[in-house]
Write a protein that holds these residues in place. Structure first.
Motif, short mmCIF file in Angstrom:
data_model
loop_
_atom_site.label_atom_id
_atom_site.label_comp_id
_atom_site.label_asym_id
_atom_site.label_seq_id
_atom_site.Cartn_x
_atom_site.Cartn_y
_atom_site.Cartn_z
N UNK A 1 0.84 -1.20 0.00
CA UNK A 1 0.00 0.00 0.00
C UNK A 1 0.87 1.24 0.00
N UNK A 2 0.49 2.20 -0.81
CA UNK A 2 1.12 3.52 -0.78
C UNK A 2 0.10 4.44 -0.13
N UNK A 3 0.59 5.30 0.77
CA UNK A 3 -0.35 6.06 1.58
C UNK A 3 0.21 7.43 1.95
N UNK A 4 -0.69 8.27 2.43
CA UNK A 4 -0.35 9.56 3.02
C UNK A 4 -0.76 9.54 4.49
N UNK A 5 0.09 10.08 5.33
CA UNK A 5 -0.29 10.30 6.73
C UNK A 5 -1.03 11.62 6.80
N UNK A 6 -2.15 11.63 7.46
CA UNK A 6 -2.95 12.84 7.58
C UNK A 6 -3.13 13.17 9.06
N UNK A 7 -3.13 14.42 9.40
CA UNK A 7 -3.34 14.85 10.78
C UNK A 7 -4.30 16.02 10.83
N UNK A 8 -5.16 16.02 11.83
CA UNK A 8 -6.15 17.09 11.96
C UNK A 8 -6.21 17.59 13.39
N UNK A 9 -6.52 18.85 13.50
CA UNK A 9 -6.75 19.49 14.80
C UNK A 9 -8.25 19.61 15.01
N UNK A 10 -8.71 19.22 16.18
CA UNK A 10 -10.11 19.35 16.55
C UNK A 10 -10.14 20.13 17.87
N UNK A 11 -10.91 21.20 17.89
CA UNK A 11 -11.00 22.02 19.10
C UNK A 11 -12.42 21.95 19.66
N UNK A 12 -12.49 21.68 20.96
CA UNK A 12 -13.78 21.64 21.63
C UNK A 12 -13.60 22.17 23.05
N UNK A 13 -14.43 23.11 23.40
CA UNK A 13 -14.38 23.70 24.74
C UNK A 13 -12.99 24.22 25.09
N UNK A 14 -12.32 24.79 24.09
CA UNK A 14 -11.01 25.38 24.31
C UNK A 14 -9.87 24.37 24.44
N UNK A 15 -10.17 23.12 24.17
CA UNK A 15 -9.14 22.07 24.27
C UNK A 15 -8.80 21.57 22.88
N UNK A 16 -7.50 21.52 22.59
CA UNK A 16 -7.03 21.03 21.30
C UNK A 16 -6.85 19.52 21.38
N UNK A 17 -7.35 18.83 20.34
CA UNK A 17 -7.13 17.40 20.20
C UNK A 17 -6.64 17.16 18.78
N UNK A 18 -5.76 16.20 18.64
CA UNK A 18 -5.17 15.89 17.34
C UNK A 18 -5.50 14.46 16.95
N UNK A 19 -5.84 14.27 15.68
CA UNK A 19 -6.19 12.97 15.15
C UNK A 19 -5.34 12.68 13.92
N UNK A 20 -4.90 11.44 13.82
CA UNK A 20 -4.11 11.00 12.67
C UNK A 20 -4.87 9.95 11.90
N UNK A 21 -4.60 9.86 10.60
CA UNK A 21 -5.15 8.79 9.80
C UNK A 21 -4.14 8.42 8.72
#
Length: 90
Positions: A61-81
């Motif tokens: 498999x050839x792939x890209x790593x993706x990352x996103x920032x999600x903010x809720x109630x002033x708290x930063x969370x990061x998600x990868x795929x």
């Protein structure tokens, strides 16, 4: 980036009016004491890449790593795929 591994699981396709995705589990290092089970996604038109591939098949498999920032109630969370853009049976 590229990985080679064995298909462990293919989840059902998830589809909404605007988005289509399928999660696949690829196991790398499957012949060692510590195999790695990676959850990867095929999105939109790439979902058809899984056609003809079944559990147990060896794939590259050839792939890209993706990352996103999600903010809720002033708290930063990061998600990868891991998003597959090429999948070939060995």
């Amino acid at each position: 980036m590229t990985i080679t591994g064995q298909i462990k699981a293919i989840m059902p396709v998830k589809e909404t009016a605007t988005f289509k995705s399928v999660e696949v589990i690829i196991t790398t290092d499957f012949d060692t004491k510590y195999p790695q089970h990676l959850s990867v996604q095929l999105n939109q038109g790439k979902t058809s890449l899984i056609d003809g591939i079944k559990v147990g098949d060896l794939v590259t498999a050839e792939f890209n790593l993706r990352g996103r920032l999600y903010q809720k109630d002033g708290i930063d969370k990061y998600f990868n795929s891991i998003e597959i853009w090429s999948l070939k049976k060995q």
